[in-house]
Design a protein around this motif. Structure first.
Motif, PDB file in Angstrom:
ATOM      1  N   GLY A  85       0.801  -1.219   0.000  1.00 27.44           N
ATOM      2  CA  GLY A  85       0.000   0.000   0.000  1.00 27.44           C
ATOM      3  C   GLY A  85       0.830   1.264   0.000  1.00 27.44           C
ATOM      4  O   GLY A  85       0.528   2.222   0.700  1.00 27.44           O
ATOM      5  N   LEU A  86       1.878   1.269  -0.818  1.00 28.36           N
ATOM      6  CA  LEU A  86       2.816   2.396  -0.795  1.00 28.36           C
ATOM      7  C   LEU A  86       2.146   3.691  -1.232  1.00 28.36           C
ATOM      8  O   LEU A  86       1.264   3.697  -2.120  1.00 28.36           O
ATOM      9  N   LYS A  87       2.580   4.759  -0.590  1.00 25.08           N
ATOM     10  CA  LYS A  87       2.049   6.095  -0.854  1.00 25.08           C
ATOM     11  C   LYS A  87       3.191   7.004  -1.306  1.00 25.08           C
ATOM     12  O   LYS A  87       4.360   6.751  -0.989  1.00 25.08           O
ATOM     13  N   PRO A  88       2.888   8.077  -2.015  1.00 21.99           N
ATOM     14  CA  PRO A  88       3.949   9.001  -2.432  1.00 21.99           C
ATOM     15  C   PRO A  88       4.791   9.502  -1.259  1.00 21.99           C
ATOM     16  O   PRO A  88       6.001   9.703  -1.409  1.00 21.99           O
ATOM     17  N   GLU A  89       4.189   9.671  -0.106  1.00 25.61           N
ATOM     18  CA  GLU A  89       4.940  10.141   1.067  1.00 25.61           C
ATOM     19  C   GLU A  89       5.892   9.096   1.634  1.00 25.61           C
ATOM     20  O   GLU A  89       6.671   9.398   2.542  1.00 25.61           O
ATOM     21  N   ASP A  90       5.853   7.875   1.103  1.00 21.24           N
ATOM     22  CA  ASP A  90       6.822   6.852   1.499  1.00 21.24           C
ATOM     23  C   ASP A  90       8.123   6.967   0.719  1.00 21.24           C
ATOM     24  O   ASP A  90       9.084   6.248   1.005  1.00 21.24           O
ATOM     25  N   THR A  91       8.162   7.850  -0.238  1.00 20.70           N
ATOM     26  CA  THR A  91       9.366   8.034  -1.041  1.00 20.70           C
ATOM     27  C   THR A  91      10.538   8.460  -0.174  1.00 20.70           C
ATOM     28  O   THR A  91      10.396   9.327   0.695  1.00 20.70           O
ATOM     29  N   GLY A  92      11.685   7.852  -0.420  1.00 20.43           N
ATOM     30  CA  GLY A  92      12.881   8.224   0.340  1.00 20.43           C
ATOM     31  C   GLY A  92      13.966   7.177   0.202  1.00 20.43           C
ATOM     32  O   GLY A  92      13.773   6.138  -0.427  1.00 20.43           O
ATOM     33  N   ASN A  93      15.099   7.472   0.814  1.00 19.15           N
ATOM     34  CA  ASN A  93      16.194   6.515   0.878  1.00 19.15           C
ATOM     35  C   ASN A  93      16.040   5.710   2.167  1.00 19.15           C
ATOM     36  O   ASN A  93      16.046   6.284   3.257  1.00 19.15           O
ATOM     37  N   TYR A  94      15.888   4.434   2.033  1.00 21.32           N
ATOM     38  CA  TYR A  94      15.667   3.546   3.168  1.00 21.32           C
ATOM     39  C   TYR A  94      16.975   2.841   3.519  1.00 21.32           C
ATOM     40  O   TYR A  94      17.612   2.244   2.654  1.00 21.32           O
ATOM     41  N   PHE A  95      17.335   2.919   4.783  1.00 18.76           N
ATOM     42  CA  PHE A  95      18.533   2.220   5.218  1.00 18.76           C
ATOM     43  C   PHE A  95      18.277   1.491   6.522  1.00 18.76           C
ATOM     44  O   PHE A  95      17.384   1.855   7.285  1.00 18.76           O
ATOM     45  N   CYS A  96      19.057   0.441   6.749  1.00 16.66           N
ATOM     46  CA  CYS A  96      18.929  -0.315   7.973  1.00 16.66           C
ATOM     47  C   CYS A  96      20.145  -0.043   8.861  1.00 16.66           C
ATOM     48  O   CYS A  96      21.196   0.384   8.373  1.00 16.66           O
ATOM     49  N   ALA A  97      19.957  -0.301  10.133  1.00 16.77           N
ATOM     50  CA  ALA A  97      21.025  -0.029  11.090  1.00 16.77           C
ATOM     51  C   ALA A  97      21.000  -1.054  12.214  1.00 16.77           C
ATOM     52  O   ALA A  97      19.928  -1.494  12.641  1.00 16.77           O
ATOM     53  N   VAL A  98      22.173  -1.432  12.681  1.00 13.95           N
ATOM     54  CA  VAL A  98      22.314  -2.273  13.861  1.00 13.95           C
ATOM     55  C   VAL A  98      22.420  -1.347  15.065  1.00 13.95           C
ATOM     56  O   VAL A  98      23.341  -0.524  15.135  1.00 13.95           O
ATOM     57  N   LEU A  99      21.471  -1.473  15.970  1.00 13.43           N
ATOM     58  CA  LEU A  99      21.433  -0.577  17.117  1.00 13.43           C
ATOM     59  C   LEU A  99      22.357  -1.058  18.232  1.00 13.43           C
ATOM     60  O   LEU A  99      22.610  -2.246  18.381  1.00 13.43           O
ATOM     61  N   TYR A 100      22.862  -0.119  19.008  1.00 17.77           N
ATOM     62  CA  TYR A 100      23.613  -0.470  20.210  1.00 17.77           C
ATOM     63  C   TYR A 100      22.666  -1.030  21.272  1.00 17.77           C
ATOM     64  O   TYR A 100      22.995  -1.969  21.976  1.00 17.77           O
ATOM     65  N   SER A 101      21.509  -0.441  21.372  1.00 18.50           N
ATOM     66  CA  SER A 101      20.548  -0.875  22.375  1.00 18.50           C
ATOM     67  C   SER A 101      19.864  -2.164  21.944  1.00 18.50           C
ATOM     68  O   SER A 101      19.606  -2.372  20.761  1.00 18.50           O
ATOM     69  N   SER A 102      19.540  -3.009  22.913  1.00 15.46           N
ATOM     70  CA  SER A 102      18.767  -4.210  22.615  1.00 15.46           C
ATOM     71  C   SER A 102      17.276  -3.903  22.583  1.00 15.46           C
ATOM     72  O   SER A 102      16.474  -4.761  22.223  1.00 15.46           O
ATOM     73  N   ASP A 103      16.912  -2.695  22.954  1.00 17.47           N
ATOM     74  CA  ASP A 103      15.521  -2.267  22.887  1.00 17.47           C
ATOM     75  C   ASP A 103      15.287  -1.507  21.589  1.00 17.47           C
ATOM     76  O   ASP A 103      16.093  -0.670  21.198  1.00 17.47           O
ATOM     77  N   CYS A 104      14.158  -1.814  20.947  1.00 13.87           N
ATOM     78  CA  CYS A 104      13.844  -1.142  19.691  1.00 13.87           C
ATOM     79  C   CYS A 104      13.466   0.310  19.921  1.00 13.87           C
ATOM     80  O   CYS A 104      12.730   0.631  20.862  1.00 13.87           O
ATOM     81  N   ILE A 105      13.937   1.163  19.055  1.00 16.74           N
ATOM     82  CA  ILE A 105      13.572   2.568  19.072  1.00 16.74           C
ATOM     83  C   ILE A 105      13.367   3.027  17.641  1.00 16.74           C
ATOM     84  O   ILE A 105      13.902   2.432  16.701  1.00 16.74           O
ATOM     85  N   LEU A 106      12.582   4.075  17.459  1.00 11.02           N
ATOM     86  CA  LEU A 106      12.350   4.613  16.123  1.00 11.02           C
ATOM     87  C   LEU A 106      13.048   5.944  15.911  1.00 11.02           C
ATOM     88  O   LEU A 106      13.024   6.472  14.820  1.00 11.02           O
ATOM     89  N   THR A 107      13.652   6.455  16.957  1.00 12.24           N
ATOM     90  CA  THR A 107      14.418   7.689  16.832  1.00 12.24           C
ATOM     91  C   THR A 107      15.869   7.336  16.579  1.00 12.24           C
ATOM     92  O   THR A 107      16.447   6.561  17.337  1.00 12.24           O
ATOM     93  N   TYR A 108      16.439   7.878  15.523  1.00 10.83           N
ATOM     94  CA  TYR A 108      17.837   7.568  15.230  1.00 10.83           C
ATOM     95  C   TYR A 108      18.692   8.073  16.381  1.00 10.83           C
ATOM     96  O   TYR A 108      18.646   9.249  16.721  1.00 10.83           O
ATOM     97  N   PRO A 109      19.458   7.182  17.006  1.00  8.46           N
ATOM     98  CA  PRO A 109      20.194   7.569  18.206  1.00  8.46           C
ATOM     99  C   PRO A 109      21.181   8.690  17.962  1.00  8.46           C
ATOM    100  O   PRO A 109      21.943   8.668  16.991  1.00  8.46           O
ATOM    101  N   SER A 110      21.190   9.645  18.871  1.00  6.61           N
ATOM    102  CA  SER A 110      22.138  10.756  18.762  1.00  6.61           C
ATOM    103  C   SER A 110      23.567  10.260  18.968  1.00  6.61           C
ATOM    104  O   SER A 110      24.520  10.884  18.497  1.00  6.61           O
ATOM    105  N   TYR A 111      23.720   9.122  19.656  1.00  3.27           N
ATOM    106  CA  TYR A 111      25.047   8.561  19.912  1.00  3.27           C
ATOM    107  C   TYR A 111      25.477   7.610  18.810  1.00  3.27           C
ATOM    108  O   TYR A 111      26.547   7.008  18.877  1.00  3.27           O
TER     109      TYR A 111
END
Length: 126
Positions: A85-111
């Motif tokens: 169900g993709l929408k025009p507002e989904d447009t962007g560069n998508y990247f994945c990251a391995v987090l330091y924390s074992s808890d999921c977060i949606l804010t890209y860590p400042s650290y």
């Protein structure tokens, strides 16, 4: 050196689907929380989804709930992101990251993160 590689991006019409994949050659992803983020031109980086270590829990941005599904394929050592169900507002560069924390977060860590890929471009346009 840990290097993440994203694939699966492309151009689709509104309502279409794409399946992104996050791979880490030579590094086992299962013990780590893995986040998918996106950034559109001129916009802030945005957390899309995250899966906890060993598949323990998933979270989604409100904007993609019910449309995107994150999972783990431990046999292939990848973290797919199914986008429907993709929408025009989904447009962007998508990247994945391995987090330091074992808890999921949606804010890209400042650290920062353990590692991230360069991303794969998703364009939703008619």
């Amino acid at each position: 050196q840990l290097q993440l590689v994203e694939s699966g991006g492309g151009t689709v019409q509104p309502g279409g689907s794409l399946r992104l994949s996050c791979a880490a050659p030579g590094f086992t992803l299962e013990p780590y929380a893995i986040g998918w983020f996106r950034q559109a031109p001129g916009k802030e980086r945005e957390g899309v989804s995250c899966v906890g270590p060993s598949g323990r829990g998933t979270i989604y941005a409100d904007s993609v709930k019910g449309r995107f599904t994150i999972s783990r394929d431990n046999a292939k050592n990848t973290v797919p992101l199914q986008m429907n169900g993709l929408k025009p507002e989904d447009t962007g560069n998508y990247f994945c990251a391995v987090l330091y924390s074992s808890d999921c977060i949606l804010t890209y860590p400042s650290y920062g993160v353990r590692s991230r890929g360069r991303g794969t471009l998703v364009t939703v346009s008619s």
